[in-house]
Scaffold this motif. Structure first.
Motif, mmCIF file in Angstrom:
data_model
loop_
_atom_site.group_PDB
_atom_site.id
_atom_site.type_symbol
_atom_site.label_atom_id
_atom_site.label_comp_id
_atom_site.label_asym_id
_atom_site.label_seq_id
_atom_site.Cartn_x
_atom_site.Cartn_y
_atom_site.Cartn_z
ATOM 1 N N THR A 1 69.509 35.480 18.197
ATOM 2 C CA THR A 1 69.054 34.094 18.326
ATOM 3 C C THR A 1 67.586 34.049 18.720
ATOM 4 O OG1 THR A 1 71.287 33.426 19.005
ATOM 5 C CG2 THR A 1 69.490 31.881 19.466
ATOM 6 N N TYR A 2 66.825 33.153 18.045
ATOM 7 C CA TYR A 2 65.415 32.942 18.370
ATOM 8 C C TYR A 2 65.261 31.660 19.180
ATOM 9 C CZ TYR A 2 63.973 36.560 15.080
ATOM 10 O OH TYR A 2 63.771 37.753 14.442
ATOM 11 N N TYR A 3 64.356 31.697 20.134
ATOM 12 C CA TYR A 3 64.072 30.538 20.973
ATOM 13 C C TYR A 3 62.576 30.243 20.905
ATOM 14 C CZ TYR A 3 68.658 31.512 22.998
ATOM 15 O OH TYR A 3 69.991 31.747 23.176
ATOM 16 N N VAL A 4 62.205 29.005 20.616
ATOM 17 C CA VAL A 4 60.784 28.618 20.629
ATOM 18 C C VAL A 4 60.380 28.410 22.089
ATOM 19 C CG1 VAL A 4 59.074 26.938 19.892
ATOM 20 C CG2 VAL A 4 61.001 27.509 18.381
ATOM 21 N N ILE A 5 59.408 29.179 22.538
ATOM 22 C CA ILE A 5 59.003 29.084 23.953
ATOM 23 C C ILE A 5 57.679 28.344 24.132
ATOM 24 C CG2 ILE A 5 60.303 31.134 24.641
ATOM 25 C CD1 ILE A 5 57.698 32.723 24.535
ATOM 26 N N ASN A 6 56.899 28.204 23.052
ATOM 27 C CA ASN A 6 55.654 27.445 23.188
ATOM 28 C C ASN A 6 55.028 27.212 21.826
ATOM 29 O OD1 ASN A 6 53.656 26.012 24.481
ATOM 30 N ND2 ASN A 6 53.211 27.644 25.965
ATOM 31 N N VAL A 7 54.155 26.227 21.775
ATOM 32 C CA VAL A 7 53.382 25.939 20.571
ATOM 33 C C VAL A 7 51.968 26.447 20.803
ATOM 34 C CG1 VAL A 7 52.507 24.135 19.040
ATOM 35 C CG2 VAL A 7 54.768 23.902 20.100
ATOM 36 N N VAL A 8 51.452 27.289 19.916
ATOM 37 C CA VAL A 8 50.100 27.838 20.058
ATOM 38 C C VAL A 8 49.101 26.768 19.655
ATOM 39 C CG1 VAL A 8 48.492 29.629 19.352
ATOM 40 C CG2 VAL A 8 50.938 30.164 19.599
ATOM 41 N N PRO A 9 48.176 26.360 20.542
ATOM 42 C CA PRO A 9 47.193 25.333 20.183
ATOM 43 C C PRO A 9 46.203 25.868 19.170
ATOM 44 C CG PRO A 9 46.666 26.241 22.329
ATOM 45 C CD PRO A 9 47.991 26.847 21.923
ATOM 46 N N ALA A 10 45.557 24.920 18.471
ATOM 47 C CA ALA A 10 44.527 25.317 17.505
ATOM 48 C C ALA A 10 43.327 25.915 18.229
ATOM 49 C CB ALA A 10 44.101 24.083 16.693
ATOM 50 N N ALA A 11 42.558 26.758 17.530
ATOM 51 C CA ALA A 11 41.376 27.386 18.124
ATOM 52 C C ALA A 11 40.358 26.319 18.518
ATOM 53 C CB ALA A 11 40.745 28.367 17.137
ATOM 54 N N PRO A 12 39.649 26.477 19.647
ATOM 55 C CA PRO A 12 38.664 25.474 20.082
ATOM 56 C C PRO A 12 37.488 25.434 19.108
ATOM 57 C CG PRO A 12 38.508 27.437 21.451
ATOM 58 C CD PRO A 12 39.724 27.609 20.583
ATOM 59 N N THR A 13 36.964 24.227 18.917
ATOM 60 C CA THR A 13 35.789 24.066 18.045
ATOM 61 C C THR A 13 34.480 24.215 18.808
ATOM 62 O OG1 THR A 13 35.868 21.675 18.375
ATOM 63 C CG2 THR A 13 37.080 22.558 16.486
ATOM 64 N N LEU A 14 34.523 24.070 20.145
ATOM 65 C CA LEU A 14 33.332 24.200 20.987
ATOM 66 C C LEU A 14 33.644 25.104 22.171
ATOM 67 C CD1 LEU A 14 32.149 20.463 21.149
ATOM 68 C CD2 LEU A 14 31.147 22.288 19.752
ATOM 69 N N THR A 15 32.619 25.810 22.611
ATOM 70 C CA THR A 15 32.771 26.631 23.818
ATOM 71 C C THR A 15 32.772 25.713 25.034
ATOM 72 O OG1 THR A 15 31.590 28.462 22.786
ATOM 73 C CG2 THR A 15 31.771 28.490 25.206
ATOM 74 N N PRO A 16 33.769 25.792 25.885
ATOM 75 C CA PRO A 16 33.814 24.912 27.069
ATOM 76 C C PRO A 16 32.567 25.096 27.928
ATOM 77 C CG PRO A 16 35.890 26.074 26.773
ATOM 78 C CD PRO A 16 34.923 26.698 25.828
ATOM 79 N N SER A 17 32.030 23.982 28.438
ATOM 80 C CA SER A 17 30.852 24.051 29.311
ATOM 81 C C SER A 17 31.273 24.484 30.706
ATOM 82 C CB SER A 17 30.161 22.686 29.378
ATOM 83 O OG SER A 17 31.062 21.708 29.882
ATOM 84 N N THR A 18 30.311 25.122 31.404
ATOM 85 C CA THR A 18 30.572 25.555 32.777
ATOM 86 C C THR A 18 30.632 24.331 33.685
ATOM 87 O OG1 THR A 18 29.392 27.618 32.374
ATOM 88 C CG2 THR A 18 29.754 26.993 34.678
#
Length: 270
Positions: free
Chosen positions: A63-80
């Protein structure tokens, strides 16, 4: 979309794998393509899945269980994020005061006067009274009294008030008088900073350098003497002996420009 899936993972394997959602959730399950094979996977009620989502799945037995949805890759580098403007916690301890800088130096003081006291007055039978040579003792067979020679330094040493004396030296030259053997004058600290009307006030004593006639030297005095001159509790240096001998003649400022010049080495700060 199948290229995105981890095609290296076999259905016979165990652990966490990636797959591509082939349907939305229905009845707490959805279709997922894993390694090119479409399987039915159970989904937690808190997850919302759309067709094409990349999913993380855990396999338990068959049996397979979905444990999470992988988000899409970020389009911008997060600012500090900006630094948090918080006040340091007050520990109740007072920081120590910074140490003051340490300063050192040497102050040279030429006597404002050199003089010789004898028989209740200051001698003027040779050089002018304030440029007289310094004598101690009594000339053999003389009816005159004993001599006390003095050098006075005015207020200049006191300009170092608050400093610590680390060394003090004095320049001394012996002139002709008495016997020709090497002799030492008895040096005394004098209270007055200038020649008084009466006798000088004599205090601490130490043995001076042993000099033959015509010789000179730079002699190191006790450090406490320099401190007394700095603090203003003493103002001059003299020569005096409580008996007639040894009779000694030392140069005053009228005979030698360097006579009884002192150099006070000092330090300020910790």
């Amino acid at each position: 979309m199948a290229d995105i899936a981890d095609t290296r993972v076999s259905l016979a394997g165990t652990g966490v794998v990636r797959g591509i959602a082939q349907s939305a959730v229905s009845g707490n399950a959805c279709l997922v393509k894993v390694g090119g094979i479409t399987v039915t996977a159970r989904v937690a009620t808190t997850l919302t899945i759309a067709v094409g989502n990349i999913l993380l799945l855990a396999r338990l037995a068959s049996t397979y269980y979905v444990i999470n949805v992988v988000p899409a890759a970020p389009t911008l580098t997060p600012s500090t994020p900006p630094p948090t403007d918080t006040t340091p916690v007050d520990t109740g301890d007072t920081p120590p005061a910074p140490k003051p800088p340490v300063r050192t130096g040497t102050l040279t003081c030429v006597p404002t006067a050199t003089a010789c006291y004898r028989d209740g007055s200051w001698r003027s039978d040779g050089d002018p009274t304030n440029s007289f040579d310094l004598y101690q003792g009594r000339y053999g067979g003389s009816s005159y009294g004993r001599n006390t020679g003095c050098a006075f330094y005015g207020s200049k040493p006191h300009t170092l008030s608050g400093a610590t004396c680390t060394k003090i030296t004095v320049k001394i030259k012996r002139l002709s008088a008495g016997d020709y053997g090497a002799r030492s004058a008895t040096l005394r600290l004098v209270s007055q900073t200038s020649r008084p009307g009466g006798a000088p006030t004599l205090n601490e004593s130490t043995s001076g350098p042993s000099l033959t006639i015509g010789s000179s030297t730079t002699f190191t005095l006790p450090t406490s003497w320099g401190q007394a001159l700095i603090d203003g509790t003493r103002g001059g240096i003299g020569i005096n002996v409580s008996s007639d001998d040894p009779y000694i003649h030392l140069a005053g400022r009228g005979s030698w420009s360097a006579a009884f010049t002192i150099a006070i080495s000092w330090r300020r700060g910790s």
